[in-house]
Design a protein around this motif. Sequence first.
Motif, short mmCIF file in Angstrom:
data_model
loop_
_atom_site.label_atom_id
_atom_site.label_comp_id
_atom_site.label_asym_id
_atom_site.label_seq_id
_atom_site.Cartn_x
_atom_site.Cartn_y
_atom_site.Cartn_z
N ALA A 13 0.65 -1.07 -0.17
CA ALA A 13 -0.08 0.37 0.12
C ALA A 13 0.87 1.17 0.48
N ASP A 14 0.21 2.43 -0.60
CA ASP A 14 0.62 3.57 -0.11
C ASP A 14 0.61 4.33 1.07
N SER A 15 1.65 4.31 1.60
CA SER A 15 2.06 4.78 3.32
C SER A 15 1.73 6.17 3.27
N ARG A 16 2.01 6.94 2.65
CA ARG A 16 2.24 8.18 2.32
C ARG A 16 0.01 8.70 3.21
N PRO A 17 -0.37 8.57 3.04
CA PRO A 17 -2.22 9.04 3.99
C PRO A 17 -1.59 8.82 4.89
N ILE A 18 -0.96 7.74 5.58
CA ILE A 18 -0.90 7.98 7.65
C ILE A 18 0.49 8.04 7.92
N LEU A 19 1.15 9.18 7.71
CA LEU A 19 2.08 9.67 7.84
C LEU A 19 2.22 10.63 8.57
N SER A 20 0.92 11.69 9.00
CA SER A 20 0.31 12.31 9.72
C SER A 20 -0.95 11.60 10.53
N THR A 21 -0.80 10.25 10.68
CA THR A 21 -1.14 9.86 12.20
C THR A 21 -0.02 9.07 13.39
N ILE A 22 1.38 9.45 12.72
CA ILE A 22 2.28 8.97 13.38
C ILE A 22 3.07 9.49 14.44
N THR A 23 2.03 9.39 15.30
CA THR A 23 1.88 10.73 16.63
C THR A 23 3.22 10.13 16.85
N VAL A 24 4.04 8.78 17.46
CA VAL A 24 4.77 8.59 18.43
C VAL A 24 6.34 9.33 18.23
N PRO A 25 7.24 9.38 18.71
CA PRO A 25 8.76 9.34 18.75
C PRO A 25 9.44 9.00 17.20
N THR A 26 9.84 8.77 16.62
CA THR A 26 10.18 8.92 14.95
C THR A 26 11.65 9.39 14.94
N LEU A 27 12.41 8.44 14.62
CA LEU A 27 13.81 8.59 13.43
C LEU A 27 13.29 7.95 12.27
N VAL A 28 14.05 8.87 11.72
CA VAL A 28 14.26 9.29 9.90
C VAL A 28 15.60 9.25 10.18
N VAL A 29 16.25 8.29 9.24
CA VAL A 29 17.42 7.61 8.89
C VAL A 29 18.08 7.57 7.57
#
Length: 264
Positions: free
Chosen positions: A193-209
Amino acid sequence: MFATINGIRLAYYQRGKANETTLLLIHGFPLDHRLWEAQLRGLSAEARVVAPDLRGHGRSGLTPGTATMVQHADDLAALLDHLGIGQAIVAGLSMGGYVAFAFWRRHRERVRALALLDTRAEADSVVARAGRDAAAAKARQAGAAAIADEMLPRLLAPANLANPKIAGAARRMMAEQPVEGIVAALAGLRDRADSRPILSTITVPTLVVVGEHDAITPPADAQAMAAAIPAARLVTVPGAGHLSPLENPRAVNAALRKLMIRLV
Ligand code: MLT
């Protein structure tokens, strides 16, 4: 170790203490838990580090037609149940990131924090989908070693490609994957699936590497993904390509340690 879950035997490796925060490490394609050897070793003093082989990879089993991102996510939730773990920091590289997105969709109450390494939120384009089918045909005809030889130059930063220790470890891991697993994974990747629509729902601390030389999921994509996630911090890994945990383990371990410090 093996856990019998969801109709297969899932292999997993763990280091560290049971009462510490769990760091669940999800490898990419066509790899296995060995991607995370330096994290299993280097982070076990401060976390319980768990690195499975996803179904169809490494020493894990496979049933036909089941290597979807959703099934991988459900396997990992079942693995946490098996280990008596409620919540984990969920870290996925590339395909492992796609699995982490599926895990967030289906089991978000179990996610303490997220780490998205060398990955992207988009689904495959029409061209990329056709490429998956061509790669599956090649795997069937020429075997895993041919896939490894084709992929290796794009996976590593140029300097690491010339480093026999790093290039040898990456190539060996890919060449040792079972052909049926590679074919099943390619179908799962193609149909994700395309996960772009859920990015704004990610409310936990997130690290992008992202590796500074990542040619598959480049830094610009990682920046855009991090900008779309409310609590994301972006770390660019010097000297690394697409396999940053293997190419610059010191920098990746430091970034994961910082994420853990954000949680205390
Ligand atoms: C991976 O590293 O998991 C793959 O490159 C992911 C992909 O091909 O989309």
